[in-house]
Design a protein around this motif. Structure first.
Motif, mmCIF file in Angstrom:
data_model
loop_
_atom_site.group_PDB
_atom_site.id
_atom_site.type_symbol
_atom_site.label_atom_id
_atom_site.label_comp_id
_atom_site.label_asym_id
_atom_site.label_seq_id
_atom_site.Cartn_x
_atom_site.Cartn_y
_atom_site.Cartn_z
ATOM 1 N N LYS A 5 6.865 -3.552 -14.973
ATOM 2 C CA LYS A 5 5.910 -3.314 -13.878
ATOM 3 C C LYS A 5 5.608 -1.831 -13.673
ATOM 4 C CE LYS A 5 7.355 -7.424 -11.283
ATOM 5 N NZ LYS A 5 8.004 -7.917 -10.036
ATOM 6 N N LEU A 6 6.333 -0.955 -14.347
ATOM 7 C CA LEU A 6 6.090 0.479 -14.180
ATOM 8 C C LEU A 6 4.688 0.847 -14.666
ATOM 9 C CD1 LEU A 6 9.479 2.027 -15.372
ATOM 10 C CD2 LEU A 6 8.549 2.120 -13.052
ATOM 11 N N ILE A 7 3.996 1.671 -13.893
ATOM 12 C CA ILE A 7 2.675 2.152 -14.304
ATOM 13 C C ILE A 7 2.821 3.154 -15.440
ATOM 14 C CG2 ILE A 7 0.587 3.349 -13.561
ATOM 15 C CD1 ILE A 7 0.962 0.551 -12.361
ATOM 16 N N THR A 8 3.805 4.045 -15.307
ATOM 17 C CA THR A 8 4.112 5.008 -16.368
ATOM 18 C C THR A 8 5.215 4.420 -17.239
ATOM 19 O OG1 THR A 8 3.583 6.833 -14.863
ATOM 20 C CG2 THR A 8 4.822 7.369 -16.875
ATOM 21 N N PRO A 9 4.942 4.175 -18.508
ATOM 22 C CA PRO A 9 5.955 3.551 -19.380
ATOM 23 C C PRO A 9 7.215 4.411 -19.490
ATOM 24 C CG PRO A 9 3.788 3.551 -20.423
ATOM 25 C CD PRO A 9 3.680 4.433 -19.223
ATOM 26 N N ALA A 10 8.330 3.761 -19.760
ATOM 27 C CA ALA A 10 9.599 4.475 -19.937
ATOM 28 C C ALA A 10 9.500 5.435 -21.120
ATOM 29 C CB ALA A 10 10.723 3.485 -20.161
ATOM 30 N N THR A 23 21.267 9.362 -18.028
ATOM 31 C CA THR A 23 22.698 9.293 -18.357
ATOM 32 C C THR A 23 23.024 10.022 -19.664
ATOM 33 O OG1 THR A 23 22.416 7.165 -19.499
ATOM 34 C CG2 THR A 23 23.016 7.086 -17.168
ATOM 35 N N LEU A 24 22.064 10.063 -20.585
ATOM 36 C CA LEU A 24 22.316 10.715 -21.871
ATOM 37 C C LEU A 24 21.741 12.122 -21.943
ATOM 38 C CD1 LEU A 24 21.754 7.941 -24.589
ATOM 39 C CD2 LEU A 24 23.871 8.659 -23.485
ATOM 40 N N GLN A 25 20.580 12.343 -21.337
ATOM 41 C CA GLN A 25 19.900 13.625 -21.481
ATOM 42 C C GLN A 25 20.144 14.566 -20.307
ATOM 43 O OE1 GLN A 25 15.931 13.517 -23.085
ATOM 44 N NE2 GLN A 25 16.266 11.542 -24.074
ATOM 45 N N GLY A 26 21.246 14.325 -19.613
ATOM 46 C CA GLY A 26 21.750 15.289 -18.648
ATOM 47 C C GLY A 26 20.864 15.576 -17.468
ATOM 48 N N GLN A 27 20.716 16.861 -17.178
ATOM 49 C CA GLN A 27 20.089 17.288 -15.932
ATOM 50 C C GLN A 27 18.576 17.439 -16.000
ATOM 51 O OE1 GLN A 27 22.051 17.354 -13.190
ATOM 52 N NE2 GLN A 27 23.514 16.578 -14.691
ATOM 53 N N VAL A 28 17.965 16.972 -17.079
ATOM 54 C CA VAL A 28 16.500 17.013 -17.167
ATOM 55 C C VAL A 28 15.957 15.765 -16.473
ATOM 56 C CG1 VAL A 28 14.511 17.095 -18.705
ATOM 57 C CG2 VAL A 28 16.654 18.221 -19.373
ATOM 58 N N PRO A 29 15.341 15.936 -15.282
ATOM 59 C CA PRO A 29 14.943 14.744 -14.514
ATOM 60 C C PRO A 29 13.616 14.149 -14.965
ATOM 61 C CG PRO A 29 14.423 16.721 -13.276
ATOM 62 C CD PRO A 29 15.075 17.182 -14.549
ATOM 63 N N SER A 30 13.482 12.865 -14.678
ATOM 64 C CA SER A 30 12.192 12.187 -14.798
ATOM 65 C C SER A 30 11.686 11.951 -13.377
ATOM 66 C CB SER A 30 12.336 10.848 -15.513
ATOM 67 O OG SER A 30 12.729 11.021 -16.847
ATOM 68 N N ALA A 31 10.378 12.046 -13.181
ATOM 69 C CA ALA A 31 9.813 11.845 -11.841
ATOM 70 C C ALA A 31 8.630 10.894 -11.921
ATOM 71 C CB ALA A 31 9.385 13.175 -11.248
ATOM 72 N N GLN A 32 8.581 9.971 -10.973
ATOM 73 C CA GLN A 32 7.430 9.081 -10.854
ATOM 74 C C GLN A 32 7.161 8.842 -9.381
ATOM 75 O OE1 GLN A 32 6.915 5.568 -13.220
ATOM 76 N NE2 GLN A 32 8.270 6.282 -14.870
ATOM 77 N N GLN A 33 5.889 8.836 -9.029
ATOM 78 C CA GLN A 33 5.488 8.541 -7.658
ATOM 79 C C GLN A 33 5.274 7.042 -7.565
ATOM 80 O OE1 GLN A 33 3.412 11.654 -5.915
ATOM 81 N NE2 GLN A 33 2.378 10.460 -4.343
ATOM 82 N N ASP A 34 6.402 6.318 -7.527
ATOM 83 C CA ASP A 34 6.354 4.862 -7.631
ATOM 84 C C ASP A 34 7.670 4.299 -7.091
ATOM 85 O OD1 ASP A 34 6.127 2.197 -8.316
ATOM 86 O OD2 ASP A 34 5.516 2.562 -10.392
ATOM 87 N N ALA A 35 7.579 3.437 -6.071
ATOM 88 C CA ALA A 35 8.782 2.851 -5.486
ATOM 89 C C ALA A 35 9.500 1.924 -6.465
ATOM 90 C CB ALA A 35 8.423 2.076 -4.212
ATOM 91 N N LYS A 80 0.825 -1.219 0.000
ATOM 92 C CA LYS A 80 0.000 0.000 0.000
ATOM 93 C C LYS A 80 0.855 1.263 0.000
ATOM 94 C CE LYS A 80 -3.853 -2.228 2.398
ATOM 95 N NZ LYS A 80 -4.701 -2.256 3.623
ATOM 96 N N LEU A 81 2.165 1.094 0.245
ATOM 97 C CA LEU A 81 3.073 2.239 0.297
ATOM 98 C C LEU A 81 3.760 2.526 -1.049
ATOM 99 C CD1 LEU A 81 4.870 1.456 3.686
ATOM 100 C CD2 LEU A 81 3.013 3.091 3.300
ATOM 101 N N ARG A 82 3.454 1.711 -2.069
ATOM 102 C CA ARG A 82 4.195 1.821 -3.332
ATOM 103 C C ARG A 82 4.131 3.220 -3.931
ATOM 104 N NH1 ARG A 82 3.567 -1.782 -8.971
ATOM 105 N NH2 ARG A 82 4.678 -0.258 -10.282
ATOM 106 N N TYR A 83 2.993 3.887 -3.832
ATOM 107 C CA TYR A 83 2.812 5.172 -4.523
ATOM 108 C C TYR A 83 2.823 6.366 -3.563
ATOM 109 C CZ TYR A 83 1.241 1.763 -7.957
ATOM 110 O OH TYR A 83 1.165 0.683 -8.799
#
Length: 338
Positions: free
Chosen positions: A164-169, A95-107, A83-86
């Protein structure tokens, strides 16, 4: 034999407090959250600690991932997720696209991203060790082992966790299939480089070394092809490395194949094989220059000045001269194959 490997930078991440007031109540829950925070911080510190060795990395990674499992899997060992996953948002750069972060609310995203960095650390550790002069047999085995571990981690993430990611890569990002596959193949190719160096040192049959070199060149070609549809602004430098290593080991294959032909008194064919080795070595040399001039993630170096590169150039030159000399010594003109 000393080696040179291209390396992309590590992923960076935002701090995570693991403070869940009103959710994680009571001393045991607070302790788990504190342990999560401290073990995460410790693991991140080790990524840039030059004194870190594989045992330290494994212990730190096991410590963090064992705690993080409580945020992913249900504690009653059922097939249900925790129940704590999200509950927590995680941010990671690429590693390639530098300092532009990706964010997901997913353990699960945190598990994958951190494990990705662990795999990268093993490749960087192998690179540092392999770059030493007069590398010992035990160190060569450690390089080979580290690259195999890295490939195994990348493969496990690709097959077992990324789906298993809810949001695809996102396309062109680290967790996308093309990039993961390229990292896996590169690890396999570099591990085989260590095998080739060992075979040369032990003076194995030239035919075996030629076969290994040819297979290694194919690995690099496959990795390069895997990245061919990516945005050049991000992948160009990496692809230059893969292409030059493909040409380099093709030259190796022709060189040692020429030695096999020479041993069978096929001097004319041996000369042609060595001439092909010269062509591919020249291509690799040109690509070395282009690699140094190409902008993008990765180190700024001149591979053509590296010992591993210069040694092959001398080997090709000396072997070709030997073939030409022996071809000239054949007394019967009908046996000369030019």
């Amino acid at each position: 034999m000393t080696h040179w490997f291209h390396r992309n930078p590590l992923k960076a991440t935002a701090p995570v407090s693991f403070n869940y007031y009103g959710v994680a109540s009571g001393p045991p829950a607070s302790k788990i959250c504190n342990d999560l925070r401290s073990s995460r911080t410790r693991l991140l510190e080790l990524f840039t600690d030059l004194s870190c060795n594989p045992e330290m990395m494994k212990n730190a990674a096991d410590s963090y991932f064992s705690l993080l499992q409580g945020f992913i899997n249900s504690l009653d060992e059922s097939t249900q997720e925790s129940k704590l996953r999200y509950i927590q948002n995680f941010k990671w750069t690429d590693t390639l696209q530098g300092q532009v972060p990706s964010a997901q609310q997913d353990a699960v995203f945190e598990l994958i991203s951190m494990a990705f960095n662990v795999a990268l650390w093993y490749t960087k550790y192998a690179s540092r060790l392999a770059g030493k002069e007069n590398i010992t047999e035990d160190e060569a085995k450690e390089v080979h082992r580290s690259l195999k571990i890295a490939a195994g981690i990348f493969k496990h993430l690709k097959e077992s966790h990324i789906p298993k990611l809810i949001t695809p890569a996102e396309k062109g990002r680290d967790l996308e299939a093309r990039l993961i596959e390229a990292y896996i193949i590169q690890c396999q190719a570099e591990a085989q480089e260590v095998t080739i160096a060992r075979a040369i040192e032990l003076k194995h049959a030239p035919g075996l070394i030629a076969a290994l070199a040819y297979e290694t060149a194919n690995f690099y070609q496959k990795a390069d092809h895997t990245l061919s549809s990516l945005e050049p602004a991000y992948s160009a430098k990496w692809r230059k490395y893969l292409h030059l290593k493909m040409c380099f080991y093709t030259a190796y294959a022709y060189c040692y194949h020429g030695q096999t032909l020479l041993a069978s008194d096929k001097c004319g064919e041996a000369i042609r094989s060595l001439q092909e080795a010269e062509k591919f070595y020249a291509k690799a040399e040109a690509l070395c220059k282009e690699y140094g001039e190409t902008k993008g993630p990765g180190p700024t170096v001149k591979p053509s000045g590296h010992l591993f590169f210069r040694k092959l150039g001398n080997l090709v030159k000396n072997t070709l001269e030997k073939c030409q000399r022996e071809n000239g010594f054949i007394p019967n003109p009908n046996q000369r194959k030019k």
